[in-house]
Write a protein that holds these residues in place. Structure first.
Motif, PDB file in Angstrom:
ATOM      1  N   ASP A  43       0.871  -1.395   0.053  1.00  0.00           N
ATOM      2  CA  ASP A  43      -0.279   0.214   0.224  1.00  0.00           C
ATOM      3  C   ASP A  43       0.878   1.019   0.113  1.00  0.00           C
ATOM      4  O   ASP A  43       0.305   2.332  -0.697  1.00  0.00           O
ATOM      5  N   SER A  44       2.045   1.253   0.535  1.00  0.00           N
ATOM      6  CA  SER A  44       2.748   2.555   1.198  1.00  0.00           C
ATOM      7  C   SER A  44       3.864   2.520  -0.764  1.00  0.00           C
ATOM      8  O   SER A  44       3.612   3.836  -0.702  1.00  0.00           O
ATOM      9  N   HIS A  45       3.328   1.834  -1.016  1.00  0.00           N
ATOM     10  CA  HIS A  45       3.952   2.201  -2.773  1.00  0.00           C
ATOM     11  C   HIS A  45       3.482   2.377  -3.961  1.00  0.00           C
ATOM     12  O   HIS A  45       3.417   2.967  -4.347  1.00  0.00           O
ATOM     13  N   SER A  46       2.443   2.272  -3.068  1.00  0.00           N
ATOM     14  CA  SER A  46       1.147   2.962  -4.061  1.00  0.00           C
ATOM     15  C   SER A  46       0.925   3.743  -3.995  1.00  0.00           C
ATOM     16  O   SER A  46       0.708   5.303  -5.248  1.00  0.00           O
ATOM     17  N   TYR A  47       1.202   4.953  -3.107  1.00  0.00           N
ATOM     18  CA  TYR A  47       1.825   6.913  -2.884  1.00  0.00           C
ATOM     19  C   TYR A  47       3.199   7.020  -3.776  1.00  0.00           C
ATOM     20  O   TYR A  47       3.269   7.662  -4.051  1.00  0.00           O
ATOM     21  N   LEU A  48       3.625   6.176  -3.826  1.00  0.00           N
ATOM     22  CA  LEU A  48       5.514   6.649  -4.919  1.00  0.00           C
ATOM     23  C   LEU A  48       4.798   7.346  -6.106  1.00  0.00           C
ATOM     24  O   LEU A  48       4.332   6.738  -6.755  1.00  0.00           O
ATOM     25  N   THR A  56      13.823   4.375  -7.125  1.00  0.00           N
ATOM     26  CA  THR A  56      14.125   3.161  -6.742  1.00  0.00           C
ATOM     27  C   THR A  56      14.524   2.140  -7.742  1.00  0.00           C
ATOM     28  O   THR A  56      15.254   1.418  -7.193  1.00  0.00           O
ATOM     29  N   ALA A  57      14.163   2.174  -9.388  1.00  0.00           N
ATOM     30  CA  ALA A  57      14.207   1.630 -10.348  1.00  0.00           C
ATOM     31  C   ALA A  57      16.236   1.511 -10.124  1.00  0.00           C
ATOM     32  O   ALA A  57      17.243   1.057 -10.294  1.00  0.00           O
ATOM     33  N   HIS A 104      14.015  -8.120   4.322  1.00  0.00           N
ATOM     34  CA  HIS A 104      13.420  -6.710   3.379  1.00  0.00           C
ATOM     35  C   HIS A 104      13.850  -6.659   2.372  1.00  0.00           C
ATOM     36  O   HIS A 104      12.985  -6.240   1.430  1.00  0.00           O
ATOM     37  N   THR A 105      14.085  -7.098   1.839  1.00  0.00           N
ATOM     38  CA  THR A 105      14.987  -7.214   0.821  1.00  0.00           C
ATOM     39  C   THR A 105      14.007  -8.047  -0.257  1.00  0.00           C
ATOM     40  O   THR A 105      13.594  -7.680  -1.566  1.00  0.00           O
ATOM     41  N   THR A 106      13.522  -9.606  -0.008  1.00  0.00           N
ATOM     42  CA  THR A 106      12.779  -9.903  -0.598  1.00  0.00           C
ATOM     43  C   THR A 106      10.752  -9.048  -0.614  1.00  0.00           C
ATOM     44  O   THR A 106      10.702  -9.781  -1.673  1.00  0.00           O
ATOM     45  N   VAL A 107      10.629  -8.301   0.681  1.00  0.00           N
ATOM     46  CA  VAL A 107       9.503  -8.098   0.461  1.00  0.00           C
ATOM     47  C   VAL A 107       9.206  -6.536  -0.396  1.00  0.00           C
ATOM     48  O   VAL A 107       8.389  -6.598  -1.261  1.00  0.00           O
ATOM     49  N   GLU A 108      10.557  -6.050  -0.673  1.00  0.00           N
ATOM     50  CA  GLU A 108      10.612  -5.087  -1.908  1.00  0.00           C
ATOM     51  C   GLU A 108      10.460  -5.666  -2.972  1.00  0.00           C
ATOM     52  O   GLU A 108      10.138  -4.982  -3.443  1.00  0.00           O
ATOM     53  N   SER A 109      11.277  -6.917  -3.210  1.00  0.00           N
ATOM     54  CA  SER A 109      11.252  -7.156  -4.585  1.00  0.00           C
ATOM     55  C   SER A 109      10.317  -7.886  -5.196  1.00  0.00           C
ATOM     56  O   SER A 109       9.756  -6.925  -6.501  1.00  0.00           O
ATOM     57  N   ILE A 110       8.980  -8.277  -3.753  1.00  0.00           N
ATOM     58  CA  ILE A 110       7.516  -8.477  -4.513  1.00  0.00           C
ATOM     59  C   ILE A 110       6.726  -7.182  -4.574  1.00  0.00           C
ATOM     60  O   ILE A 110       6.157  -7.133  -5.445  1.00  0.00           O
ATOM     61  N   VAL A 111       6.992  -6.619  -3.868  1.00  0.00           N
ATOM     62  CA  VAL A 111       6.301  -5.628  -3.641  1.00  0.00           C
ATOM     63  C   VAL A 111       6.319  -4.691  -5.035  1.00  0.00           C
ATOM     64  O   VAL A 111       5.459  -4.395  -6.208  1.00  0.00           O
ATOM     65  N   HIS A 112       7.943  -4.351  -5.775  1.00  0.00           N
ATOM     66  CA  HIS A 112       8.124  -4.060  -6.866  1.00  0.00           C
ATOM     67  C   HIS A 112       7.093  -4.613  -7.583  1.00  0.00           C
ATOM     68  O   HIS A 112       6.880  -3.992  -9.177  1.00  0.00           O
ATOM     69  N   GLU A 113       7.583  -5.576  -7.476  1.00  0.00           N
ATOM     70  CA  GLU A 113       7.301  -6.564  -8.936  1.00  0.00           C
ATOM     71  C   GLU A 113       5.328  -6.585  -8.857  1.00  0.00           C
ATOM     72  O   GLU A 113       4.719  -6.107  -9.940  1.00  0.00           O
ATOM     73  N   LEU A 114       4.426  -6.311  -7.971  1.00  0.00           N
ATOM     74  CA  LEU A 114       3.693  -6.814  -7.728  1.00  0.00           C
ATOM     75  C   LEU A 114       2.844  -4.480  -7.983  1.00  0.00           C
ATOM     76  O   LEU A 114       1.865  -4.834  -8.767  1.00  0.00           O
ATOM     77  N   PHE A 116       4.828  -1.383  -9.519  1.00  0.00           N
ATOM     78  CA  PHE A 116       5.493  -0.856 -10.174  1.00  0.00           C
ATOM     79  C   PHE A 116       5.035  -2.039 -11.404  1.00  0.00           C
ATOM     80  O   PHE A 116       5.329  -0.920 -13.252  1.00  0.00           O
ATOM     81  N   TYR A 117       4.029  -3.077 -11.865  1.00  0.00           N
ATOM     82  CA  TYR A 117       4.782  -3.882 -12.742  1.00  0.00           C
ATOM     83  C   TYR A 117       3.379  -4.537 -12.508  1.00  0.00           C
ATOM     84  O   TYR A 117       3.416  -6.640 -12.694  1.00  0.00           O
ATOM     85  N   PRO A 118       2.345  -4.147 -13.039  1.00  0.00           N
ATOM     86  CA  PRO A 118       1.348  -5.267 -13.372  1.00  0.00           C
ATOM     87  C   PRO A 118       0.402  -6.166 -14.076  1.00  0.00           C
ATOM     88  O   PRO A 118       0.828  -5.439 -14.954  1.00  0.00           O
ATOM     89  N   ASP A 119       0.518  -7.344 -13.325  1.00  0.00           N
ATOM     90  CA  ASP A 119       0.663  -8.283 -14.555  1.00  0.00           C
ATOM     91  C   ASP A 119      -0.678  -9.030 -14.154  1.00  0.00           C
ATOM     92  O   ASP A 119      -0.813  -9.922 -12.741  1.00  0.00           O
ATOM     93  N   GLU A 120      -2.022  -8.535 -14.985  1.00  0.00           N
ATOM     94  CA  GLU A 120      -2.904  -9.514 -14.532  1.00  0.00           C
ATOM     95  C   GLU A 120      -2.693 -11.167 -14.547  1.00  0.00           C
ATOM     96  O   GLU A 120      -4.209 -11.680 -13.729  1.00  0.00           O
ATOM     97  N   THR A 121      -1.488 -12.219 -14.763  1.00  0.00           N
ATOM     98  CA  THR A 121      -1.766 -13.266 -14.844  1.00  0.00           C
ATOM     99  C   THR A 121      -1.527 -13.614 -12.580  1.00  0.00           C
ATOM    100  O   THR A 121      -1.517 -14.598 -12.911  1.00  0.00           O
TER     101      THR A 121
END
Length: 144
Positions: A43-48, A56-57, A104-114, A116-121
């Motif tokens: 949720d916090s990433h949705s405000y970036l 970040t990238a 922290h590293t794995t949460v950030e990685s998964i959150v960034h995927e979800l 920054f790069y939305p995927d309907e699948t």
């Protein structure tokens, strides 16, 4: 609004940065804590802003941009460490500092995927549930 997850206040942890009382009394509660944390970060990433996403990238490619993100990484890792320290009697891991970095590293990685790069699948809720299950199994001792 504060949410209490248990009626046993002696077992509660209230990190003000999440505005939630985290309490441990069984494995279901522990998994819910993990899910709430992942959802909070998502949720916090949705405000970036787009600019913040680009920073970040770029932080993965440039030492200068990495320095800009360093205070956040330290803050987040320390918050995870404080949660792990609170739950340490219930954890099977011993190196809490390394575990906080991994989490922290794995949460950030998964959150960034979800985020920054939305995927309907990918169903976000299913990803969060599976990831929470994985983290729970990594962290917590088997229930007695």
């Amino acid at each position: 609004m504060r949410i209490a997850l248990s009626i046993e206040p002696a077992l509660c942890f209230n990190p003000s940065w999440l505005d939630v009382n985290f309490c441990i009394n069984n494995d279901k509660i522990s998994k819910e804590i993990i899910k709430k944390y992942i959802k909070f970060v998502l949720d916090s990433h949705s405000y970036l802003t787009l600019f913040q996403k680009k920073i970040t990238a770029l932080s993965y490619q440039s030492d200068d941009f990495r320095e800009l993100e360093k205070p956040y990484r330290i803050f987040a890792t320390n918050k995870i460490l404080s949660l792990l320290e609170f739950y340490s009697p219930n954890l099977k891991i011993k190196d809490l500092s390394t575990a906080s970095f991994i989490i922290h590293t794995t949460v950030e990685s998964i959150v960034h995927e979800l985020a920054f790069y939305p995927d309907e699948t990918q169903n976000k809720e299913k990803v969060i549930n599976e990831f929470a299950e994985m983290l729970y199994n990594y962290l917590f001792k088997e229930p007695l």
